[in-house]
Design an enzyme around this catalytic site. Structure first.
Site: not given
Ligand SMILES: Cc1cc2nc3c(=O)[nH]c(=O)nc-3n(C[C@H](O)[C@H](O)[C@H](O)COP(=O)(O)OP(=O)(O)OC[C@H]3O[C@@H](n4cnc5c(N)ncnc54)[C@H](O)[C@@H]3O)c2cc1C
Length: 627
Positions: A468
């Protein structure tokens, strides 16, 4: 209270009726059919259902997680029994009008009732909660025709919903999604792409699964402005509305997680055969804006869920600490004396107090946020407005004047909600996990074993700072946008709300706490003035790292205020009513925890204030090659 306590019997009545005066909402026509009895009966039903049907399989669903079997996702039967009971209760449609088949309940009560389910079993709870979130978006932005196709059966829970935003290469940065949708000659759309981490993306709990999918149309503007929102059913609907054939939506894989294991987490593939039918929601290119508009409720739900898992861990470790004996305490510290329960040790009290402070602070914070939504939604509701208003701008003039005042109040409260939303999500998510960490510590070695549940609470809650919108992204949103938008009006309203409460304190112990908070509010002003100037300079880059510190400063001040509100009420009730011993102890516990938060937690923001004032650049100066 036992290890299976979901919520202390006094907690929700205290938060709802003493601190928030939720009954006042019944003066508005929207909620006039309700009263405290109807609210209590809904909460009682929720408590019973959560205790009998959700709690017993929380651990089992974690051990025996969903798996792919015979071409389908299989899971333990208890999940469907619990889901069916939930959907038959009508709670999924809780916020909708009686005419729509709903219960017309305030957000405050809906959030409160969710406490039992999340505390009992967050994984099974995710299925109906995600459905409610998807309905919320469809109800606000889809055309009547599209609504008619999907909403009625989502409201009854016959169809479940998902939010399909994330892609394998695009999580925080949704601007980069690659899923596409193409309009056909007949005006319909075909969608193609891959989504990742989609919770509740496949299962056998409902007749159909309705995915809300972000995708780009051909020649869409680049970035977030080019994202559209589509409804994609797992199964197509026949002309008579019955569930038809597969809609070219495929389960590409199940993801195996640290926690929340009972919720299916899926990789989904749309349109492998170029035949995935999709329905556009609202206007093209407005998809992300639609999603974000409805994020307030979703983010409060995440924050509140985190507070509740933290709270469950607190109750669990509290029960353990009362039973487990270890060591002796003066004056009974001779070897022949009986060993004492560990709850009598100062350090264990410290850990329990911190858990209580974090989780009940988060509960108060998120209920305040939900109540804010109710205040916004009822601002323009004329029925008994004067008696219902909790604000200084109640109507006392001409009707035009009064209409203007209501519109102004609505706009102001909406700005406040916007400002608070990142805090409502991020603070309870971070501190809920800290509470669960301390819960493990209270159990000692037992906390590190799988024979006890403390470790599962921690694993489940660890998701909340990630999904979220990660907590890092929330801090950036707060620091670069929310604090300053529309000339910082949200912040001014926040200051008004805090100072009104502090001025109204009439009890001595709470007055002392308010005196301790005031200097920090003044320091926050200094910090924000400093940052407002910094933002126009090249040093603004330091705030990309220091945003966490700013979030911590603001959120800790806000949660201190939440504790002062609770202490103030508890002290008043102690002094003006004749509570029985159990209630006296409950109120004393509230006051003591407020003291803990103000004396132990609030001063820790000094370090963050210093980092912000000196534009500390240690993190941003670090070179990649130096790691
Ligand atoms: C159990 C689980 C359930 C989920 N359910 C859903 C769902 O139902 N629907 C859905 O659409 N998604 C879902 N997600 C996805 C979730 O919303 C994403 O994992 C989350 O938005 C982070 O994206 P990412 O995993 O690609 O991490 P990334 O975006 O790769 O981020 C990795 C790290 O880099 C940091 N970072 C990234 N960009 C920046 C920036 N611009 N500035 C500073 N820091 C940054 C982040 O804060 C994080 O610490 C789920 C994830 C999990 C683990």
């Amino acid at each position: 209270m036992s290890a299976n306590t979901l919520v202390h019997d006094f907690e929700l009545p205290f938060q709802l009726y003493d601190v928030l005066d939720t009954e006042k909402l019944c003066n508005h026509s929207r909620f006039s059919e309700h009263n405290r009895e109807t609210f209590d009966s809904v909460l009682e039903t929720a408590k019973k259902m959560a205790t009998q049907l959700f709690l017993p399989h929380n651990h089992l669903a974690d051990k025996d997680e969903p798996c792919f079997k015979d071409g389908k996702v299989g899971m333990i039967d208890e999940v469907k029994t619990a889901y069916d009971a939930y959907r038959q209760s009508g709670f999924i449609a809780g916020r909708y009008s009686f005419a729509e088949g709903g219960m017309q309940l305030p957000e405050t009560v809906l959030t409160a009732l969710s406490s039992y389910f999340t505390a009992a079993n967050p994984s099974t709870t995710a299925y109906p909660f995600l459905t409610s979130a998807a309905i919320n978006v469809i109800a606000h932005f889809a055309s009547d025709e599209v609504k008619a196709l999907f909403m009625p059966r989502m409201l009854t829970g016959e169809f479940t919903g998902t939010m399909a935003l994330t892609e394998p290469h695009a999580g925080s940065s949704l601007a980069d999604i690659r899923t596409t949708a193409v309009q056909q000659e007949d005006g319909s759309y075909r969608l193609k792409g891959s989504k990742m981490f989609i919770s509740a993306g496949d299962h056998q709990l409902s007749e159909n699964i309705i995915h809300l999918v972000l995708a780009k149309l051909p020649n869409a503007p680049s970035g977030v402005k080019g994202i559209s929102l589509f409804i994609v059913p797992k199964y197509r609907l026949n002309d008579d509305g019955s569930v038809g054939t597969d809609n070219d939506v495929h389960l590409a894989g199940l993801i195996h997680k640290l926690g929340y294991r009972g919720t299916t987490s899926t990789a989904l593939s749309f349109g492998d055969n170029d035949d995935c039918h999709a329905y556009l929601v609202g206007e093209p290119h407005f998809g992300l804006r639609y999603m974000f508009k409805m994020m307030n409720e979703a983010r409060i739900a995440v924050g509140f869920g985190a507070a509740m898992i933290g709270y469950r861990g607190y109750q669990y470790s509290l029960a353990y600490a009362k039973e487990r004996t270890q060591g002796r305490i003066a004056p009974n510290n001779k070897p022949e004396d009986d060993a004492t329960a560990i709850i009598n040790h100062g350090d264990v009290k410290r850990m329990l107090l911190a858990q209580k402070a974090y989780s009940e602070g988060g509960i108060a914070l998120c209920l305040y946020g939900s109540n804010l939504i109710d205040r916004i939604n009822t601002c323009e509701d004329s029925a008994n407005q004067a008696s219902a208003s909790t604000d200084s701008t109640s109507d006392d003039g001409s009707s035009e004047d009064s209409t203007n005042k209501k519109a102004t109040l609505k706009a102001e409260l909406s700005e406040l909600l916007d400002l608070l939303t990142p805090v409502l999500k991020a603070w309870p998510a971070e501190y809920g996990v800290k509470a669960n960490d301390l819960g493990i510590q209270v159990l000692g070695g037992a906390g590190y074993t799988r024979e006890y549940y403390a470790e599962q609470f921690w694993r489940d809650n660890r998701l909340n700072p990630i999904h979220e919108g990660t907590n890092g992204i929330q801090a950036l949103d707060l620091s670069f946008r929310k604090l300053w938008q529309n000339n910082g009006i949200g912040l001014k309203i926040l200051q008004r709300e805090i100072s009104q409460d502090l001025q109204n304190i009439t009890t001595p112990e709470t007055a002392k706490l308010a005196d301790k908070l005031t200097p920090y509010i003044e320091e926050l002003q200094t910090v924000l003035l400093h940052l407002s100037r910094l933002l126009a300079t090249e040093k603004a880059i330091t705030l990309t790292a220091n945003a966490q510190a700013l979030m911590n400063v603001l959120a800790t001040i806000i949660v201190s205020w939440m504790w002062i509100r609770q202490a103030s009420k508890a002290e008043q009730l102690l002094l003006t009513t004749s509570p029985n011993l159990e209630k006296q102890q409950y109120y004393c516990g509230k006051i003591q925890t407020a003291k803990y938060f103000i004396d132990w937690e609030l001063p820790t923001i000094r370090r963050d204030i210093e980092l912000l004032i000196e534009d500390n650049s240690v993190c941003t100066d670090m070179q990649v090659g130096w790691f």
